[in-house]
Design a protein around this motif. Structure first.
Motif, PDB file in Angstrom:
ATOM      1  N   GLY A   1      -4.417 -32.537   9.101  1.00 12.42           N
ATOM      2  CA  GLY A   1      -4.239 -33.435  10.253  1.00 12.42           C
ATOM      3  C   GLY A   1      -5.235 -33.126  11.365  1.00 12.42           C
ATOM      4  N   GLY A   2      -6.393 -32.602  10.979  1.00  5.86           N
ATOM      5  CA  GLY A   2      -7.439 -32.301  11.961  1.00  5.86           C
ATOM      6  C   GLY A   2      -7.245 -30.983  12.691  1.00  5.86           C
ATOM      7  N   MET A   3      -6.211 -30.216  12.305  1.00  4.76           N
ATOM      8  CA  MET A   3      -5.925 -28.955  13.001  1.00  4.76           C
ATOM      9  C   MET A   3      -6.016 -27.778  12.023  1.00  4.76           C
ATOM     10  SD  MET A   3      -5.445 -30.267  15.978  1.00  4.76           S
ATOM     11  CE  MET A   3      -4.928 -28.878  16.987  1.00  4.76           C
ATOM     12  N   VAL A   4      -6.397 -26.624  12.572  1.00  2.00           N
ATOM     13  CA  VAL A   4      -6.724 -25.456  11.747  1.00  2.00           C
ATOM     14  C   VAL A   4      -5.638 -24.382  11.820  1.00  2.00           C
ATOM     15  CG1 VAL A   4      -8.386 -23.555  11.464  1.00  2.00           C
ATOM     16  CG2 VAL A   4      -9.202 -25.856  12.080  1.00  2.00           C
ATOM     17  N   GLY A   5      -5.348 -23.778  10.669  1.00  2.00           N
ATOM     18  CA  GLY A   5      -4.551 -22.545  10.602  1.00  2.00           C
ATOM     19  C   GLY A   5      -5.448 -21.448  10.063  1.00  2.00           C
ATOM     20  N   ASP A   6      -5.308 -20.226  10.557  1.00  2.00           N
ATOM     21  CA  ASP A   6      -6.223 -19.130  10.215  1.00  2.00           C
ATOM     22  C   ASP A   6      -5.400 -17.850  10.102  1.00  2.00           C
ATOM     23  OD1 ASP A   6      -8.446 -17.451   9.998  1.00  2.00           O
ATOM     24  OD2 ASP A   6      -9.056 -17.666  12.102  1.00  2.00           O
ATOM     25  N   SER A   7      -5.449 -17.211   8.945  1.00  2.00           N
ATOM     26  CA  SER A   7      -4.664 -15.983   8.762  1.00  2.00           C
ATOM     27  C   SER A   7      -5.322 -15.084   7.732  1.00  2.00           C
ATOM     28  CB  SER A   7      -3.240 -16.339   8.309  1.00  2.00           C
ATOM     29  OG  SER A   7      -2.493 -15.205   7.973  1.00  2.00           O
ATOM     30  N   ALA A   8      -5.294 -13.785   8.004  1.00  2.00           N
ATOM     31  CA  ALA A   8      -5.848 -12.800   7.074  1.00  2.00           C
ATOM     32  C   ALA A   8      -4.786 -11.747   6.772  1.00  2.00           C
ATOM     33  CB  ALA A   8      -7.069 -12.127   7.690  1.00  2.00           C
ATOM     34  N   TRP A   9      -4.876 -11.202   5.569  1.00  2.00           N
ATOM     35  CA  TRP A   9      -3.926 -10.175   5.158  1.00  2.00           C
ATOM     36  C   TRP A   9      -4.661  -9.180   4.290  1.00  2.00           C
ATOM     37  CZ3 TRP A   9      -0.078 -10.989   8.170  1.00  2.00           C
ATOM     38  CH2 TRP A   9       1.110 -10.273   8.006  1.00  2.00           C
ATOM     39  N   SER A  10      -4.293  -7.920   4.380  1.00  2.00           N
ATOM     40  CA  SER A  10      -4.869  -6.914   3.483  1.00  2.00           C
ATOM     41  C   SER A  10      -3.853  -6.601   2.392  1.00  2.00           C
ATOM     42  CB  SER A  10      -5.229  -5.638   4.249  1.00  2.00           C
ATOM     43  OG  SER A  10      -6.302  -5.900   5.145  1.00  2.00           O
ATOM     44  N   TYR A  11      -4.360  -6.452   1.180  1.00  2.00           N
ATOM     45  CA  TYR A  11      -3.509  -6.240   0.005  1.00  2.00           C
ATOM     46  C   TYR A  11      -3.961  -4.995  -0.756  1.00  2.00           C
ATOM     47  CZ  TYR A  11      -2.338 -11.168   0.735  1.00  2.00           C
ATOM     48  OH  TYR A  11      -1.931 -12.366   1.276  1.00  2.00           O
ATOM     49  N   ALA A  12      -2.990  -4.339  -1.386  1.00  2.00           N
ATOM     50  CA  ALA A  12      -3.292  -3.203  -2.257  1.00  2.00           C
ATOM     51  C   ALA A  12      -3.497  -3.718  -3.674  1.00  2.00           C
ATOM     52  CB  ALA A  12      -2.128  -2.222  -2.233  1.00  2.00           C
ATOM     53  N   VAL A  13      -4.491  -3.169  -4.371  1.00  2.00           N
ATOM     54  CA  VAL A  13      -4.667  -3.478  -5.794  1.00  2.00           C
ATOM     55  C   VAL A  13      -4.058  -2.306  -6.573  1.00  2.00           C
ATOM     56  CG1 VAL A  13      -6.293  -4.020  -7.637  1.00  2.00           C
ATOM     57  CG2 VAL A  13      -6.823  -4.697  -5.263  1.00  2.00           C
ATOM     58  N   GLY A  14      -2.875  -2.531  -7.123  1.00  2.00           N
ATOM     59  CA  GLY A  14      -2.161  -1.453  -7.841  1.00  2.00           C
ATOM     60  C   GLY A  14      -1.799  -0.327  -6.889  1.00  2.00           C
ATOM     61  N   GLU A  15      -1.877   0.906  -7.406  1.00  2.00           N
ATOM     62  CA  GLU A  15      -1.540   2.084  -6.594  1.00  2.00           C
ATOM     63  C   GLU A  15      -2.720   2.440  -5.705  1.00  2.00           C
ATOM     64  OE1 GLU A  15       1.332   4.149  -6.612  1.00  2.00           O
ATOM     65  OE2 GLU A  15       2.202   2.420  -7.664  1.00  2.00           O
ATOM     66  N   ILE A  16      -2.461   2.636  -4.426  1.00  2.00           N
ATOM     67  CA  ILE A  16      -3.541   3.033  -3.509  1.00  2.00           C
ATOM     68  C   ILE A  16      -3.202   4.370  -2.852  1.00  2.00           C
ATOM     69  CG2 ILE A  16      -4.305   0.662  -3.064  1.00  2.00           C
ATOM     70  CD1 ILE A  16      -2.834   0.886  -0.322  1.00  2.00           C
ATOM     71  N   SER A  17      -4.218   5.016  -2.295  1.00  2.00           N
ATOM     72  CA  SER A  17      -4.041   6.332  -1.679  1.00  2.00           C
ATOM     73  C   SER A  17      -3.127   6.240  -0.453  1.00  2.00           C
ATOM     74  CB  SER A  17      -5.401   6.885  -1.239  1.00  2.00           C
ATOM     75  OG  SER A  17      -5.911   6.103  -0.172  1.00  2.00           O
ATOM     76  N   GLU A  18      -2.568   7.393  -0.076  1.00  2.00           N
ATOM     77  CA  GLU A  18      -1.705   7.420   1.106  1.00  2.00           C
ATOM     78  C   GLU A  18      -2.458   7.034   2.366  1.00  2.00           C
ATOM     79  OE1 GLU A  18       0.814  10.835   1.919  1.00  2.00           O
ATOM     80  OE2 GLU A  18       1.487  10.720  -0.168  1.00  2.00           O
ATOM     81  N   GLU A  19      -3.727   7.463   2.453  1.00  2.00           N
ATOM     82  CA  GLU A  19      -4.461   7.128   3.687  1.00  2.00           C
ATOM     83  C   GLU A  19      -4.739   5.620   3.784  1.00  2.00           C
ATOM     84  OE1 GLU A  19      -9.040   8.357   2.335  1.00  2.00           O
ATOM     85  OE2 GLU A  19      -8.104   9.329   4.078  1.00  2.00           O
ATOM     86  N   LYS A  20      -4.959   4.981   2.635  1.00  2.00           N
ATOM     87  CA  LYS A  20      -5.129   3.514   2.668  1.00  2.00           C
ATOM     88  C   LYS A  20      -3.803   2.827   3.012  1.00  2.00           C
ATOM     89  CE  LYS A  20      -9.131   2.757  -0.329  1.00  2.00           C
ATOM     90  NZ  LYS A  20      -9.569   2.441  -1.716  1.00  2.00           N
ATOM     91  N   GLN A  21      -2.710   3.375   2.499  1.00  2.00           N
ATOM     92  CA  GLN A  21      -1.394   2.805   2.851  1.00  2.00           C
ATOM     93  C   GLN A  21      -1.171   2.886   4.349  1.00  2.00           C
ATOM     94  OE1 GLN A  21       2.002   4.330   0.556  1.00  2.00           O
ATOM     95  NE2 GLN A  21       0.640   4.645  -1.183  1.00  2.00           N
ATOM     96  N   ARG A  22      -1.531   4.029   4.925  1.00  2.00           N
ATOM     97  CA  ARG A  22      -1.338   4.235   6.364  1.00  2.00           C
ATOM     98  C   ARG A  22      -2.232   3.273   7.169  1.00  2.00           C
ATOM     99  NH1 ARG A  22      -2.615   7.501  10.917  1.00  2.00           N
ATOM    100  NH2 ARG A  22      -4.506   8.363  10.014  1.00  2.00           N
ATOM    101  N   LEU A  23      -3.474   3.116   6.712  1.00  2.00           N
ATOM    102  CA  LEU A  23      -4.396   2.186   7.374  1.00  2.00           C
ATOM    103  C   LEU A  23      -3.814   0.775   7.405  1.00  2.00           C
ATOM    104  CD1 LEU A  23      -7.234   1.343   8.505  1.00  2.00           C
ATOM    105  CD2 LEU A  23      -7.933   1.072   6.109  1.00  2.00           C
ATOM    106  N   MET A  24      -3.292   0.323   6.268  1.00  2.00           N
ATOM    107  CA  MET A  24      -2.739  -1.039   6.200  1.00  2.00           C
ATOM    108  C   MET A  24      -1.497  -1.161   7.083  1.00  2.00           C
ATOM    109  SD  MET A  24      -3.540  -2.791   2.600  1.00  2.00           S
ATOM    110  CE  MET A  24      -1.963  -2.506   1.889  1.00  2.00           C
ATOM    111  N   ARG A  25      -0.635  -0.146   7.015  1.00  2.00           N
ATOM    112  CA  ARG A  25       0.608  -0.170   7.796  1.00  2.00           C
ATOM    113  C   ARG A  25       0.306  -0.214   9.301  1.00  2.00           C
ATOM    114  NH1 ARG A  25       2.750   4.215   5.421  1.00  2.00           N
ATOM    115  NH2 ARG A  25       2.256   5.593   7.141  1.00  2.00           N
ATOM    116  N   VAL A  26      -0.629   0.624   9.719  1.00  2.00           N
ATOM    117  CA  VAL A  26      -0.947   0.712  11.156  1.00  2.00           C
ATOM    118  C   VAL A  26      -1.633  -0.574  11.636  1.00  2.00           C
ATOM    119  CG1 VAL A  26      -2.377   1.924  12.854  1.00  2.00           C
ATOM    120  CG2 VAL A  26      -1.048   3.230  11.182  1.00  2.00           C
ATOM    121  N   THR A  27      -2.512  -1.137  10.817  1.00  2.00           N
ATOM    122  CA  THR A  27      -3.211  -2.366  11.234  1.00  2.00           C
ATOM    123  C   THR A  27      -2.217  -3.512  11.375  1.00  2.00           C
ATOM    124  OG1 THR A  27      -5.156  -1.566  10.028  1.00  2.00           O
ATOM    125  CG2 THR A  27      -5.196  -3.846  10.775  1.00  2.00           C
TER     126      THR A  27
END
Ligand code: MG
Ligand code: MG
Length: 253
Positions: A101-127
């Motif tokens: 309808g001529g209007m924009v929605g904009d959204s980003a998300w970070s995702y884990a691919v399988g098991e990720i390290s604890e520091e990456k989990q913390r980075l995603m959680r904090v962000t």
């Protein structure tokens, strides 16, 4: 000048935001090690087209895809490719825009691919936490600096780098409208009014703040090659609680 959105504009933005949320749902359900970022782009295109929307990113300043895919040390604006294959342990930030309808929605998300390290989990959680801390301040009577400060406070508390060259933005008839929203305090005391819509989008790094643009002129990467995460919602300010526009809305299902 920052423009308040009308009732009709808000209605279309909710619908655009709903379609963006459907894309993220499809990303979450389909994402797995061994697939390419081009596969993800194809899925996103299907969802956007089947909902009679326009992929906002495609052709924007010449961008060649409808999502940005930024893996690990890539921060934002990564270009999907059939040669870029998701690996177990990666994190990937997926950013998508849809126009309806001529209007924009904009959204980003970070995702884990399988098991990720604890520091990456913390980075995603904090962000993600910093995003919601910012969103909480998006209300009439507050200032833009209240949002910036709230995001910065979470990053500083957790000793994360803050990407400084990119930030949030007004959104509406086009993807980038006034104002620019810093993810750290710059003392911008512009008041927030009911009817303002802003895409709030912290980008935090496990290492330092510094980023650089690769030779493809798009992909932004951390200089120290430490991982980065990105979360974004399009948010409407009201006289009460902020409204998330980029979520699934029952009325459009
Ligand atoms: Mg975005
Ligand atoms: Mg944005």
């Amino acid at each position: 000048m920052i423009k308040k959105k009308s009732r009709d504009e808000i209605k279309h933005m909710r619908h655009a935001g709903h379609i963006v949320a459907l894309v993220h749902k499809a990303m979450k359900e389909n994402l797995h090690a061994g697939m390419s970022t081009k596969d993800l782009d194809d899925i996103a295109m299907d969802v956007i087209k089947s909902n009679r929307a326009i992929p906002t990113f495609l052709g924007y300043n010449g961008f060649p895809a409808c999502i940005c895919t930024s893996i690990n040390e890539n921060v934002v604006h990564g270009i999907p490719s059939k040669d870029e294959i998701l690996q177990e342990g990666d994190i990937i930030a997926i950013d998508v825009g849809a126009t309806y309808g001529g209007m924009v929605g904009d959204s980003a998300w970070s995702y884990a691919v399988g098991e990720i390290s604890e520091e990456k989990q913390r980075l995603m959680r904090v962000t993600e936490e910093s995003l919601f801390a910012g969103i909480k301040q998006m209300r009439a009577g507050n200032t833009l600096d209240d949002i910036s400060k709230a995001i910065e406070a979470v990053a500083v508390r957790e000793k994360m780098g803050i990407v400084r060259q990119y930030g949030g933005h007004g959104v509406g008839h086009t993807m980038h409208e006034e104002p620019f929203l810093y993810n750290y305090s710059v003392g911008n005391h512009t008041p927030i009014k009911a009817g303002y819509v802003i895409a709030i989008e912290p980008m935090l790094n496990l290492g330092g703040d510094d980023v650089e643009v690769l030779s493809n002129d798009w992909t932004v990467r951390t200089v120290d090659r430490k991982p980065s995460a990105h979360f974004e919602h399009t948010v409407l300010a009201t006289d009460g609680e902020p409204e998330l526009m980029t979520t699934i809305h029952e009325e459009f299902l």
